[in-house]
Scaffold this motif. Structure first.
Motif, PDB file in Angstrom:
ATOM      1  N   SER A   1       0.824  -1.207   0.000  1.00 21.84           N
ATOM      2  CA  SER A   1       0.000   0.000   0.000  1.00 21.84           C
ATOM      3  C   SER A   1       0.857   1.255   0.000  1.00 21.84           C
ATOM      4  CB  SER A   1      -0.925   0.011   1.222  1.00 21.84           C
ATOM      5  OG  SER A   1      -1.716   1.183   1.238  1.00 21.84           O
ATOM      6  N   ASP A   2       0.312   2.304  -0.633  1.00 19.11           N
ATOM      7  CA  ASP A   2       0.974   3.605  -0.640  1.00 19.11           C
ATOM      8  C   ASP A   2       0.009   4.636  -1.215  1.00 19.11           C
ATOM      9  OD1 ASP A   2       2.878   5.458  -0.171  1.00 19.11           O
ATOM     10  OD2 ASP A   2       4.287   4.819  -1.709  1.00 19.11           O
ATOM     11  N   GLU A   3       0.484   5.881  -1.311  1.00 21.58           N
ATOM     12  CA  GLU A   3      -0.310   6.974  -1.860  1.00 21.58           C
ATOM     13  C   GLU A   3       0.378   7.547  -3.084  1.00 21.58           C
ATOM     14  OE1 GLU A   3       1.197   7.445   1.183  1.00 21.58           O
ATOM     15  OE2 GLU A   3      -0.354   6.863   2.612  1.00 21.58           O
ATOM     16  N   LYS A   4      -0.401   7.825  -4.100  1.00 20.08           N
ATOM     17  CA  LYS A   4       0.081   8.558  -5.275  1.00 20.08           C
ATOM     18  C   LYS A   4      -0.448   9.975  -5.160  1.00 20.08           C
ATOM     19  CE  LYS A   4       0.195   8.476 -10.332  1.00 20.08           C
ATOM     20  NZ  LYS A   4       1.661   8.612 -10.374  1.00 20.08           N
ATOM     21  N   THR A   5       0.430  10.894  -4.844  1.00 20.23           N
ATOM     22  CA  THR A   5       0.003  12.256  -4.534  1.00 20.23           C
ATOM     23  C   THR A   5      -0.161  13.096  -5.795  1.00 20.23           C
ATOM     24  OG1 THR A   5       2.302  12.991  -4.294  1.00 20.23           O
ATOM     25  CG2 THR A   5       1.199  12.167  -2.327  1.00 20.23           C
TER      26      THR A   5
END
Length: 389
Positions: A192-196
């Motif tokens: 999991s992670d965020e694409k800003t």
């Protein structure tokens, strides 16, 4: 005046077969084809003048190749080695040019960040290594050793003291192992992670579809329609993606993603769900581990080492999103961006296969050994550098 008698040419079956391939082959060089044709016609007993007229060559040229073949066979049809023009530059000058290319320009006091071939040529002349030299000559020398001083690659040293232990935990999870024990069918691994800052850029003119000998055309000018953050969790063994869009990143948006995932099957009733994340502010440190465990006791947060996001497989999915969904960026507003991302999730989940992850613990040990050898060599050089200074 005595007349010249044409040299008699006699061919064996093997020579005739090879010469015919040379004379009629589509990939044969033009000169080779002409020479083979001359020999074949001479073997039929034709005089040189007739061969010259048929091949549109000078009679002296026909006489030369006819005689060369009669005395040397097929190998004689090749060009003889020529001395060529004498070398203008010595081997020492070539070596000095390559040595200069392997130095940083700053070491020579030049206000340059990296070398180019024209700059190298000018510096070689300024130092008196050569009189005058062209940039193309320098480029040819560098090509011999695959030197490209105008290119560069960025890198970073490992600074996480627990790099190996953290990396091995992640690699073990990819191999469906945790603390030496294989994972059961009721245990899952999510990346999991965020694409800003996924922006909505509305182009001032419509995008033109590709056509014959023409690429897609996207207008350079655009109006800004805001930006959204795309948070996603990727099941690395099931190749399933679960994502959501938020106005910004942070603890609350990340926990919203966790809530979305952990309240749906099969994760809601799973024995354990491992969350592989990097050290971003949304899920950093022991506090994030405790916070996740308090909300969902079956969730286990696993951090990658510092500056090792490449271990996180969600980054591969984000690169796919960037290539296939975001670029070229031409959206009227943020709602269109969100709709496109949700639709792509459904499309991806319908056909996706797990990534073929090839980096293993053996590769990790090799990497650490190479880095250790590199740092050891640097430590040995430090005293000599200090003495020179």
């Amino acid at each position: 005046m005595p007349t010249r008698t044409a040299v008699t040419v006699t061919l064996t079956a093997a020579e005739r077969h090879r010469l015919e391939k040379m004379a009629y082959g589509h990939m044969t060089a033009y000169q080779t084809r002409k020479r083979a044709t001359v020999v074949l016609l001479a073997a039929r007993g034709q005089p040189n003048a007739q061969i010259a007229a048929e091949t549109q060559l000078h009679v002296d040229t026909v006489r030369t190749w006819r005689g060369r073949f009669a005395h040397g066979g097929i190998p004689a049809l090749s060009d003889r080695r020529r001395s060529g023009r004498p070398a203008r530059f010595t081997a020492v000058q070539v070596a000095e040019a390559k040595a200069l290319a392997c130095q940083l320009p700053a070491e020579s006091g030049l206000p340059l960040s990296r070398w180019s071939c024209p700059e190298l040529a000018a510096e070689l002349t300024a130092r008196g290594i050569t009189d005058t030299i062209s940039a193309s000559t320098v480029r040819r020398w560098l090509r011999q050793d695959a030197l490209k001083p105008w290119q560069y690659r960025s890198w970073i040293f490992i600074r996480d003291p627990d790099f190996r232990a953290k990396t091995q935990r992640v690699l073990d999870l990819y191999a469906r192992t945790w603390q030496g024990q294989p994972l059961s069918a009721e245990e899952y691994v999510l990346s999991s992670d965020e694409k800003t800052s996924v922006q909505a850029r509305c182009r001032c003119h419509p995008t033109l579809a590709p056509g014959q000998a023409r690429a897609m055309r996207v207008n350079h000018e655009y109006g800004r329609g805001g930006a959204t953050a795309y948070l996603a969790a990727y099941d690395i063994h099931q190749a399933k993606i679960i994502g959501r869009c938020e106005t910004t990143t942070g603890i609350v948006p990340f926990m919203n993603l966790v809530e979305q995932v952990m309240t749906r099957e099969p994760y809601a009733s799973a024995k354990r769900v491992f969350w592989v994340v990097d050290n971003g502010s949304s899920h950093r440190g022991q506090k994030s581990i405790n916070r996740l465990a308090a909300r969902f006791p079956t969730a286990v947060l696993v951090h990658t080492p510092v500056h090792a996001s490449w271990l996180n497989q969600i980054e591969i999915f984000f690169s796919i999103v960037q290539r296939k969904v975001v670029q070229p960026n031409d959206f009227t507003d943020l709602s269109e961006v969100r709709d496109r991302l949700r639709a792509f999730e459904d499309r991806y989940n319908a056909t996706a296969q797990p990534f073929q992850w090839r980096f293993t613990t053996a590769d990790l040990d090799d990497l650490l050994a190479r880095l250790n050898q590199h740092t050891s060599a640097e430590r040995l050089q430090e005293p000599s550098i200090a003495l020179v200074a």
